[in-house]
Design a protein around this motif. Sequence first.
Motif, PDB file in Angstrom:
ATOM      1  N   ARG A 170       0.833  -1.214   0.000  1.00 61.82           N
ATOM      2  CA  ARG A 170       0.000   0.000   0.000  1.00 61.82           C
ATOM      3  C   ARG A 170       0.864   1.258   0.000  1.00 61.82           C
ATOM      4  N   ASN A 171       1.879   1.273   0.831  1.00 63.23           N
ATOM      5  CA  ASN A 171       2.710   2.471   0.917  1.00 63.23           C
ATOM      6  C   ASN A 171       3.512   2.703  -0.355  1.00 63.23           C
ATOM      7  N   SER A 172       3.961   1.641  -0.976  1.00 66.50           N
ATOM      8  CA  SER A 172       4.684   1.792  -2.234  1.00 66.50           C
ATOM      9  C   SER A 172       3.780   2.376  -3.322  1.00 66.50           C
ATOM     10  N   ARG A 173       2.585   1.822  -3.450  1.00 66.76           N
ATOM     11  CA  ARG A 173       1.667   2.299  -4.498  1.00 66.76           C
ATOM     12  C   ARG A 173       1.236   3.749  -4.266  1.00 66.76           C
ATOM     13  N   GLU A 174       1.009   4.092  -2.986  1.00 67.34           N
ATOM     14  CA  GLU A 174       0.606   5.466  -2.683  1.00 67.34           C
ATOM     15  C   GLU A 174       1.662   6.472  -3.132  1.00 67.34           C
ATOM     16  N   LEU A 175       2.919   6.152  -2.900  1.00 63.71           N
ATOM     17  CA  LEU A 175       3.989   7.062  -3.313  1.00 63.71           C
ATOM     18  C   LEU A 175       4.119   7.120  -4.831  1.00 63.71           C
ATOM     19  N   ILE A 176       4.063   5.960  -5.486  1.00 62.34           N
ATOM     20  CA  ILE A 176       4.213   5.934  -6.945  1.00 62.34           C
ATOM     21  C   ILE A 176       3.049   6.654  -7.622  1.00 62.34           C
ATOM     22  N   ASP A 177       1.877   6.601  -7.023  1.00 62.03           N
ATOM     23  CA  ASP A 177       0.711   7.304  -7.597  1.00 62.03           C
ATOM     24  C   ASP A 177       0.921   8.809  -7.663  1.00 62.03           C
ATOM     25  N   THR A 178       1.825   9.343  -6.860  1.00 59.26           N
ATOM     26  CA  THR A 178       2.056  10.794  -6.879  1.00 59.26           C
ATOM     27  C   THR A 178       2.900  11.223  -8.079  1.00 59.26           C
ATOM     28  N   PHE A 179       3.561  10.252  -8.762  1.00 61.40           N
ATOM     29  CA  PHE A 179       4.395  10.669  -9.902  1.00 61.40           C
ATOM     30  C   PHE A 179       4.266   9.788 -11.144  1.00 61.40           C
ATOM     31  N   ARG A 180       3.440   8.735 -11.104  1.00 55.80           N
ATOM     32  CA  ARG A 180       3.399   7.812 -12.242  1.00 55.80           C
ATOM     33  C   ARG A 180       2.928   8.485 -13.532  1.00 55.80           C
ATOM     34  N   HIS A 181       2.189   9.607 -13.434  1.00 56.20           N
ATOM     35  CA  HIS A 181       1.669  10.286 -14.632  1.00 56.20           C
ATOM     36  C   HIS A 181       2.546  11.455 -15.071  1.00 56.20           C
ATOM     37  N   THR A 182       3.674  11.657 -14.403  1.00 58.42           N
ATOM     38  CA  THR A 182       4.472  12.863 -14.669  1.00 58.42           C
ATOM     39  C   THR A 182       5.536  12.674 -15.737  1.00 58.42           C
ATOM     40  N   GLY A 183       6.107  11.480 -15.835  1.00 58.78           N
ATOM     41  CA  GLY A 183       7.162  11.244 -16.819  1.00 58.78           C
ATOM     42  C   GLY A 183       8.561  11.554 -16.318  1.00 58.78           C
ATOM     43  N   SER A 184       8.678  12.120 -15.129  1.00 56.90           N
ATOM     44  CA  SER A 184      10.004  12.369 -14.556  1.00 56.90           C
ATOM     45  C   SER A 184       9.885  12.441 -13.039  1.00 56.90           C
ATOM     46  N   VAL A 185      10.949  12.050 -12.363  1.00 52.66           N
ATOM     47  CA  VAL A 185      10.926  12.050 -10.897  1.00 52.66           C
ATOM     48  C   VAL A 185      12.347  11.917 -10.368  1.00 52.66           C
ATOM     49  N   ASP A 186      12.583  12.481  -9.199  1.00 53.07           N
ATOM     50  CA  ASP A 186      13.811  12.191  -8.458  1.00 53.07           C
ATOM     51  C   ASP A 186      13.469  11.040  -7.518  1.00 53.07           C
ATOM     52  N   LEU A 187      13.987   9.863  -7.810  1.00 56.26           N
ATOM     53  CA  LEU A 187      13.611   8.668  -7.054  1.00 56.26           C
ATOM     54  C   LEU A 187      14.034   8.730  -5.591  1.00 56.26           C
ATOM     55  N   VAL A 188      15.080   9.469  -5.280  1.00 59.28           N
ATOM     56  CA  VAL A 188      15.498   9.594  -3.887  1.00 59.28           C
ATOM     57  C   VAL A 188      14.494  10.441  -3.122  1.00 59.28           C
ATOM     58  N   GLU A 189      14.198  11.623  -3.641  1.00 62.91           N
ATOM     59  CA  GLU A 189      13.334  12.565  -2.925  1.00 62.91           C
ATOM     60  C   GLU A 189      11.888  12.083  -2.859  1.00 62.91           C
ATOM     61  N   ALA A 190      11.378  11.571  -3.978  1.00 61.71           N
ATOM     62  CA  ALA A 190       9.951  11.242  -4.050  1.00 61.71           C
ATOM     63  C   ALA A 190       9.626   9.841  -3.546  1.00 61.71           C
ATOM     64  N   TYR A 191      10.614   8.963  -3.497  1.00 59.71           N
ATOM     65  CA  TYR A 191      10.295   7.576  -3.139  1.00 59.71           C
ATOM     66  C   TYR A 191      11.218   7.000  -2.053  1.00 59.71           C
ATOM     67  N   ALA A 192      12.520   6.942  -2.336  1.00 56.70           N
ATOM     68  CA  ALA A 192      13.418   6.192  -1.441  1.00 56.70           C
ATOM     69  C   ALA A 192      13.447   6.746  -0.024  1.00 56.70           C
ATOM     70  N   THR A 193      13.474   8.080   0.132  1.00 54.44           N
ATOM     71  CA  THR A 193      13.550   8.635   1.488  1.00 54.44           C
ATOM     72  C   THR A 193      12.216   8.546   2.227  1.00 54.44           C
ATOM     73  N   ARG A 194      11.138   8.279   1.511  1.00 56.70           N
ATOM     74  CA  ARG A 194       9.805   8.263   2.127  1.00 56.70           C
ATOM     75  C   ARG A 194       9.279   6.855   2.395  1.00 56.70           C
ATOM     76  N   PHE A 195       9.541   5.947   1.468  1.00 55.79           N
ATOM     77  CA  PHE A 195       8.914   4.628   1.501  1.00 55.79           C
ATOM     78  C   PHE A 195       9.195   3.855   2.795  1.00 55.79           C
ATOM     79  N   PRO A 196      10.448   3.600   3.172  1.00 55.19           N
ATOM     80  CA  PRO A 196      10.671   2.772   4.375  1.00 55.19           C
ATOM     81  C   PRO A 196      10.177   3.428   5.656  1.00 55.19           C
ATOM     82  N   VAL A 197      10.276   4.753   5.753  1.00 56.71           N
ATOM     83  CA  VAL A 197       9.796   5.434   6.962  1.00 56.71           C
ATOM     84  C   VAL A 197       8.279   5.345   7.044  1.00 56.71           C
ATOM     85  N   ASN A 198       7.612   5.531   5.911  1.00 58.06           N
ATOM     86  CA  ASN A 198       6.154   5.394   5.899  1.00 58.06           C
ATOM     87  C   ASN A 198       5.723   3.982   6.282  1.00 58.06           C
ATOM     88  N   VAL A 199       6.445   2.986   5.788  1.00 59.95           N
ATOM     89  CA  VAL A 199       6.127   1.589   6.112  1.00 59.95           C
ATOM     90  C   VAL A 199       6.266   1.352   7.617  1.00 59.95           C
TER      91      VAL A 199
END
Length: 408
Positions: free
Chosen positions: A111-140
């Motif tokens: 659930r936490n992985s999908r919630e984060l990816i939903d914030t950028f899956r339609h954008t075409g570009s992302v900083d994976l550290v800022e938008a995903y890696a630093t957030r995902f494990p802490v949110n979990v």
Amino acid sequence: MATAQQIPDILSPEFAENPYPAYRAMRESAPLIWHEATKSYIISRYDDVERAFKDKESVFTTDNYDWQIEPVHGRTILQLSGREHAVRRALVAPAFRGGDLRDKFQPVIERNSRELIDTFRHTGSVDLVEAYATRFPVNVIADMLGLDKADHGRFHGWYTAVIAFLGNLSGDPEVTAAGERTRIEFAEYMLPIIRERRDHLGDDLLSTLCAAEVDGVRMSDEDIKAFCSLLLAAGGETTDKAIASIFANLLLHPEQLAAVQRDRTLIDRAFAETLRFTPPVHMIMRQTAADVELSGGTVPAGATVTCLIGAANRDGSHYREPDSFNIFRDDLTATTAFSAAADHLAFALGRHFCVGALLAKAEVETGINHLLDAMPDVRPADGFDPVEQGVFTRGPQSLPVEFTPAGK
């Protein structure tokens, strides 16, 4: 013993920029170095670091954590030994393996992985550290504990201060003060929640810790608070950097990225090789209870030993072409890479093997799968330069990528 004057000091800018040449020089010509600034003996060869971690004779202890970790976390399981350690580990370990991890927490991870990816899956570009890696494990972890994920900013600030404290090898007083302040702030946040949860147990990990009992022993509020603090810092920082490093390594080796895209069972290999090649934690300290002979000389009793995981994991006596990233190497066993039988050292070994290794594996497998599904043609963006930063812990600070947006 070599003075190693020709090798960059571990506190130098040159070392911070790229420690791997220094690691090689240490292994080859100065496997045991007295480091005056940290008042510790530095070891860098695989066999020596493995011995320090696996030690069955209680020569290498975690007594150093009394000053290294306790000021920010309180007294944790890492400092315990003997029956006290066995009982505490038995209290917390079930949540991180087998049925509980699969049935209770895998849905939380998904659930936490999908919630984060939903914030950028339609954008075409992302900083994976800022938008995903630093957030995902802490949110979990926050979700597992039943904490409010709206407090993510506070959690991230706390664990960043804690990791800075642990890696404060130069003794910066401001970093020390910030780390000690974090212990107070986290206690003020967590202890009321723990007391309330004891009265209203739920299905979350915090409730499990409140109710757990082994041989008549239960965890005190302080025990639980310290474990939660450790979990947020160790589980957040390390998995954050592991996910970023896996993507950095794969994007720098597009043929291996393509192989993982085609065959997702290779994710375990990519994770294991990343843990070897660019581990999130580069050094762990131990303290000697007796004189001990290691490569290069004798370490006296009562000494602090800085075990260089980042150096040991690239020891040419243990791995062929150790400075090459290769998920297909046959001298690293992916099937045991997340257990105490691992043949890399990124999770330590022995009694203090990382209790959260299988949680990290579940998060990484899920996260990499979801990201590759959302970005099937992921590629480096302008400004892509996944330079690692950090000395104690290390990983890319940004990872800008481009991909075809979902639905296009």
